[in-house]
Motif scaffolding. Structure first.
Motif, PDB file in Angstrom:
ATOM      1  N   LEU A 259     -36.501   0.232  75.622  1.00 62.03           N
ATOM      2  CA  LEU A 259     -35.933   0.757  76.057  1.00 62.03           C
ATOM      3  C   LEU A 259     -34.643   0.659  76.500  1.00 62.03           C
ATOM      4  CD1 LEU A 259     -38.105   1.086  79.284  1.00 62.03           C
ATOM      5  CD2 LEU A 259     -37.892   2.382  76.846  1.00 62.03           C
ATOM      6  N   LYS A 260     -33.114   1.632  75.632  1.00 62.36           N
ATOM      7  CA  LYS A 260     -31.710   1.107  75.913  1.00 62.36           C
ATOM      8  C   LYS A 260     -31.137   2.090  76.995  1.00 62.36           C
ATOM      9  CE  LYS A 260     -27.699   3.231  73.373  1.00 62.36           C
ATOM     10  NZ  LYS A 260     -27.236   4.171  72.372  1.00 62.36           N
ATOM     11  N   ARG A 261     -30.662   0.527  77.977  1.00 59.45           N
ATOM     12  CA  ARG A 261     -30.041   0.899  78.494  1.00 59.45           C
ATOM     13  C   ARG A 261     -28.824   1.551  78.979  1.00 59.45           C
ATOM     14  NH1 ARG A 261     -32.514  -3.182  82.455  1.00 59.45           N
ATOM     15  NH2 ARG A 261     -30.285  -3.530  82.921  1.00 59.45           N
ATOM     16  N   PRO A 262     -28.408   1.873  79.925  1.00 63.11           N
ATOM     17  CA  PRO A 262     -29.271   1.468  81.649  1.00 63.11           C
ATOM     18  C   PRO A 262     -29.652   2.736  81.451  1.00 63.11           C
ATOM     19  CG  PRO A 262     -26.508   3.214  81.876  1.00 63.11           C
ATOM     20  CD  PRO A 262     -26.957   2.235  80.410  1.00 63.11           C
ATOM     21  N   GLU A 263     -29.607   3.585  81.299  1.00 65.00           N
ATOM     22  CA  GLU A 263     -30.518   4.787  81.418  1.00 65.00           C
ATOM     23  C   GLU A 263     -32.280   4.714  81.068  1.00 65.00           C
ATOM     24  OE1 GLU A 263     -28.068   5.899  79.229  1.00 65.00           O
ATOM     25  OE2 GLU A 263     -27.568   6.466  80.768  1.00 65.00           O
ATOM     26  N   GLU A 264     -32.760   4.200  79.935  1.00 62.84           N
ATOM     27  CA  GLU A 264     -33.793   3.602  79.659  1.00 62.84           C
ATOM     28  C   GLU A 264     -34.520   4.405  79.637  1.00 62.84           C
ATOM     29  OE1 GLU A 264     -35.078   0.341  82.625  1.00 62.84           O
ATOM     30  OE2 GLU A 264     -33.759  -0.897  81.069  1.00 62.84           O
ATOM     31  N   THR A 265     -33.969   5.764  78.636  1.00 67.77           N
ATOM     32  CA  THR A 265     -35.135   6.998  79.171  1.00 67.77           C
ATOM     33  C   THR A 265     -35.070   7.058  76.525  1.00 67.77           C
ATOM     34  OG1 THR A 265     -33.181   8.674  78.593  1.00 67.77           O
ATOM     35  CG2 THR A 265     -34.502   7.693  80.463  1.00 67.77           C
ATOM     36  N   GLU A 266     -34.338   6.545  76.226  1.00 68.42           N
ATOM     37  CA  GLU A 266     -34.290   6.155  75.006  1.00 68.42           C
ATOM     38  C   GLU A 266     -35.630   5.185  74.122  1.00 68.42           C
ATOM     39  OE1 GLU A 266     -31.132   5.907  71.354  1.00 68.42           O
ATOM     40  OE2 GLU A 266     -30.213   6.593  72.759  1.00 68.42           O
ATOM     41  N   GLN A 267     -36.142   4.951  73.164  1.00 67.59           N
ATOM     42  CA  GLN A 267     -36.856   3.947  72.412  1.00 67.59           C
ATOM     43  C   GLN A 267     -36.452   3.623  71.351  1.00 67.59           C
ATOM     44  OE1 GLN A 267     -41.195   4.846  72.573  1.00 67.59           O
ATOM     45  NE2 GLN A 267     -41.074   5.214  74.793  1.00 67.59           N
ATOM     46  N   LEU A 268     -36.808   2.160  71.141  1.00 68.68           N
ATOM     47  CA  LEU A 268     -36.554   1.621  69.550  1.00 68.68           C
ATOM     48  C   LEU A 268     -37.499   0.829  69.647  1.00 68.68           C
ATOM     49  CD1 LEU A 268     -34.750   0.849  67.801  1.00 68.68           C
ATOM     50  CD2 LEU A 268     -33.835  -1.001  68.660  1.00 68.68           C
ATOM     51  N   LEU A 269     -38.126   1.366  68.547  1.00 67.88           N
ATOM     52  CA  LEU A 269     -39.663   0.114  68.053  1.00 67.88           C
ATOM     53  C   LEU A 269     -38.566  -0.295  67.080  1.00 67.88           C
ATOM     54  CD1 LEU A 269     -42.093   3.569  67.784  1.00 67.88           C
ATOM     55  CD2 LEU A 269     -41.480   1.764  69.693  1.00 67.88           C
ATOM     56  N   ILE A 270     -39.813  -1.684  67.140  1.00 64.25           N
ATOM     57  CA  ILE A 270     -39.005  -2.784  65.788  1.00 64.25           C
ATOM     58  C   ILE A 270     -40.268  -3.439  65.594  1.00 64.25           C
ATOM     59  CG2 ILE A 270     -37.862  -4.962  65.672  1.00 64.25           C
ATOM     60  CD1 ILE A 270     -35.826  -3.936  67.493  1.00 64.25           C
ATOM     61  N   GLN A 271     -41.007  -4.370  64.620  1.00 64.72           N
ATOM     62  CA  GLN A 271     -42.280  -4.743  63.969  1.00 64.72           C
ATOM     63  C   GLN A 271     -41.939  -6.489  65.073  1.00 64.72           C
ATOM     64  OE1 GLN A 271     -42.931  -4.079  59.880  1.00 64.72           O
ATOM     65  NE2 GLN A 271     -44.672  -2.847  60.422  1.00 64.72           N
ATOM     66  N   ARG A 272     -42.826  -6.416  65.832  1.00 69.95           N
ATOM     67  CA  ARG A 272     -42.908  -7.872  65.791  1.00 69.95           C
ATOM     68  C   ARG A 272     -42.214  -9.048  65.132  1.00 69.95           C
ATOM     69  NH1 ARG A 272     -47.238  -9.443  70.365  1.00 69.95           N
ATOM     70  NH2 ARG A 272     -46.959  -7.765  71.007  1.00 69.95           N
ATOM     71  N   THR A 273     -42.614  -8.602  64.136  1.00 75.26           N
ATOM     72  CA  THR A 273     -42.331  -9.909  62.353  1.00 75.26           C
ATOM     73  C   THR A 273     -41.277  -9.680  62.108  1.00 75.26           C
ATOM     74  OG1 THR A 273     -42.809  -7.325  61.476  1.00 75.26           O
ATOM     75  CG2 THR A 273     -44.573  -9.406  61.515  1.00 75.26           C
ATOM     76  N   GLU A 274     -40.685  -9.060  63.155  1.00 75.01           N
ATOM     77  CA  GLU A 274     -39.012  -9.089  62.857  1.00 75.01           C
ATOM     78  C   GLU A 274     -37.981  -9.492  64.118  1.00 75.01           C
ATOM     79  OE1 GLU A 274     -37.056  -5.121  61.810  1.00 75.01           O
ATOM     80  OE2 GLU A 274     -39.248  -5.056  60.581  1.00 75.01           O
ATOM     81  N   ILE A 275     -38.758  -9.789  64.822  1.00 71.42           N
ATOM     82  CA  ILE A 275     -38.355 -10.449  65.977  1.00 71.42           C
ATOM     83  C   ILE A 275     -38.058 -12.090  65.870  1.00 71.42           C
ATOM     84  CG2 ILE A 275     -38.029 -10.747  68.839  1.00 71.42           C
ATOM     85  CD1 ILE A 275     -39.696  -7.783  68.414  1.00 71.42           C
ATOM     86  N   LEU A 276     -36.848 -12.250  65.315  1.00 73.38           N
ATOM     87  CA  LEU A 276     -36.796 -14.188  65.008  1.00 73.38           C
ATOM     88  C   LEU A 276     -36.589 -14.555  66.572  1.00 73.38           C
ATOM     89  CD1 LEU A 276     -35.512 -13.672  61.978  1.00 73.38           C
ATOM     90  CD2 LEU A 276     -37.516 -13.820  62.553  1.00 73.38           C
ATOM     91  N   VAL A 277     -36.616 -13.870  67.489  1.00 74.16           N
ATOM     92  CA  VAL A 277     -36.126 -14.938  69.260  1.00 74.16           C
ATOM     93  C   VAL A 277     -37.459 -14.528  69.460  1.00 74.16           C
ATOM     94  CG1 VAL A 277     -33.680 -15.182  68.679  1.00 74.16           C
ATOM     95  CG2 VAL A 277     -35.060 -13.268  70.246  1.00 74.16           C
ATOM     96  N   ALA A 278     -37.541 -15.486  71.081  1.00 77.13           N
ATOM     97  CA  ALA A 278     -38.377 -15.470  71.817  1.00 77.13           C
ATOM     98  C   ALA A 278     -38.022 -15.033  72.907  1.00 77.13           C
ATOM     99  CB  ALA A 278     -38.741 -17.666  72.081  1.00 77.13           C
ATOM    100  N   ILE A 279     -39.355 -13.887  73.166  1.00 75.13           N
ATOM    101  CA  ILE A 279     -38.749 -12.378  73.804  1.00 75.13           C
ATOM    102  C   ILE A 279     -40.077 -12.435  74.219  1.00 75.13           C
ATOM    103  CG2 ILE A 279     -36.222 -11.900  72.710  1.00 75.13           C
ATOM    104  CD1 ILE A 279     -38.241  -9.200  72.220  1.00 75.13           C
ATOM    105  N   GLN A 280     -39.584 -11.670  76.156  1.00 78.83           N
ATOM    106  CA  GLN A 280     -41.058 -11.323  76.524  1.00 78.83           C
ATOM    107  C   GLN A 280     -40.947 -10.120  77.620  1.00 78.83           C
ATOM    108  OE1 GLN A 280     -41.616 -14.568  79.376  1.00 78.83           O
ATOM    109  NE2 GLN A 280     -40.301 -14.214  80.950  1.00 78.83           N
ATOM    110  N   GLU A 281     -42.097  -9.671  78.183  1.00 80.96           N
ATOM    111  CA  GLU A 281     -41.564  -7.728  78.970  1.00 80.96           C
ATOM    112  C   GLU A 281     -40.936  -8.180  79.942  1.00 80.96           C
ATOM    113  OE1 GLU A 281     -45.770  -7.033  79.621  1.00 80.96           O
ATOM    114  OE2 GLU A 281     -46.003  -6.278  77.184  1.00 80.96           O
ATOM    115  N   GLY A 282     -39.661  -7.031  79.945  1.00 86.67           N
ATOM    116  CA  GLY A 282     -38.803  -6.827  80.673  1.00 86.67           C
ATOM    117  C   GLY A 282     -37.756  -7.553  80.270  1.00 86.67           C
TER     118      GLY A 282
END
Length: 82
Positions: free
Chosen positions: A19-42
């Motif tokens: 969710l794009k900050r600061p409003e968090e109303t616009e979404q961006l979807l990225i495939q998990r396989t394209e994420i090369l860093v360790a991240i968690q919800e939040g």
């Protein structure tokens, strides 16, 4: 090349929903396989798109500041209920 700050809202199947900050109303979807860093919800991240690839950086200072704000709000709520 520009970047934007996002919050990782959730993992949904093969995708991460940001969710794009600061409003968090616009979404961006990225495939998990394209994420090369360790991240968690939040987590708060910086995302740059470069030639169809996403460059994701975890913003630990922003995450820590958000946690501090939440703790302060929780303390205020507890103090009000006394």
């Amino acid at each position: 090349m520009s970047y934007h700050k996002y919050t990782l809202d959730r993992f949904d199947g093969d995708y991460a929903v940001f969710l794009k900050r600061p409003e968090e109303t616009e979404q961006l979807l990225i495939q998990r396989t394209e994420i090369l860093v360790a991240i968690q919800e939040g987590d708060i991240v910086s995302i740059q798109e470069d030639k169809g690839k996403y460059l994701i950086e975890v913003l630990q200072e922003d995450i820590n500041a958000q946690k501090d704000r939440i703790q302060q709000l929780m303390k205020q709520l507890r103090d009000q209920s006394k």
